[in-house]
Design a protein around this motif. Structure first.
Motif: not given
Length: 156
Positions: A34-63
């Motif tokens: 019923k619900i589709f989710v995505d994200s994007a940025g207004t800038g083009d600086w990081h196109i194609g890069e994975p999420p920031h290490k800090g984002t990956r670490e906290i999300l991994t910690k929270k499973n």
């Protein structure tokens, strides 16, 4: 299907965090169809890069999975293809409204606008502050309230 897009500046910290958290909540409620989710940025600086290490670490910690996410820039078509376009701060909202003009059919709002009696209006950018824990707490609360609002509006 209801489409939700989270937006920040570079799509490596806040918006992919919100996408992952919101997706997990949607899955826990059994609403993936019923619900589709995505994200994007207004800038083009990081196109194609994975999420920031800090984002990956906290999300991994929270499973919470962020696997396969790569930064992308918002497109003009996103503004009419998504029902809810959720910015992380006033700068994002200003950029989104300028891009949209009168063409957007999506509801543009700031994430923390959905949190009653929140002492903050903007989700701070951890790319600059380094505080991914604070951002996780704010984004998580905002995502829960946003989903409750969508459920009420869309009568899910």
């Amino acid at each position: 299907m209801i489409k939700v897009l989270f937006v920040c500046l570079g799509n490596i910290c806040r918006s992919p965090m919100a996408e992952a958290i919101f997706r997990k909540i949607v899955q826990q409620r059994g609403w993936e169809d019923k619900i589709f989710v995505d994200s994007a940025g207004t800038g083009d600086w990081h196109i194609g890069e994975p999420p920031h290490k800090g984002t990956r670490e906290i999300l991994t910690k929270k499973n919470i999975s962020i696997e396969g996410k790569k930064a992308r820039q918002i497109s003009q078509s996103d503004l009419s293809n998504f029902d809810y376009i959720i910015g992380m701060d006033a700068e994002n909202i200003g950029n989104l409204r300028r891009m949209a003009g009168a063409k957007s059919t999506g509801h543009i709002a700031r994430l923390l606008d959905y949190v009653p009696e929140c002492s903050q209006e903007d989700v701070p950018d951890p790319y600059f502050t380094g505080d991914f824990n604070e951002v996780y707490d704010l984004v998580s609360e905002g995502c829960h309230h946003l989903l409750n609002d969508i459920v009420a509006r869309e009568k899910l």
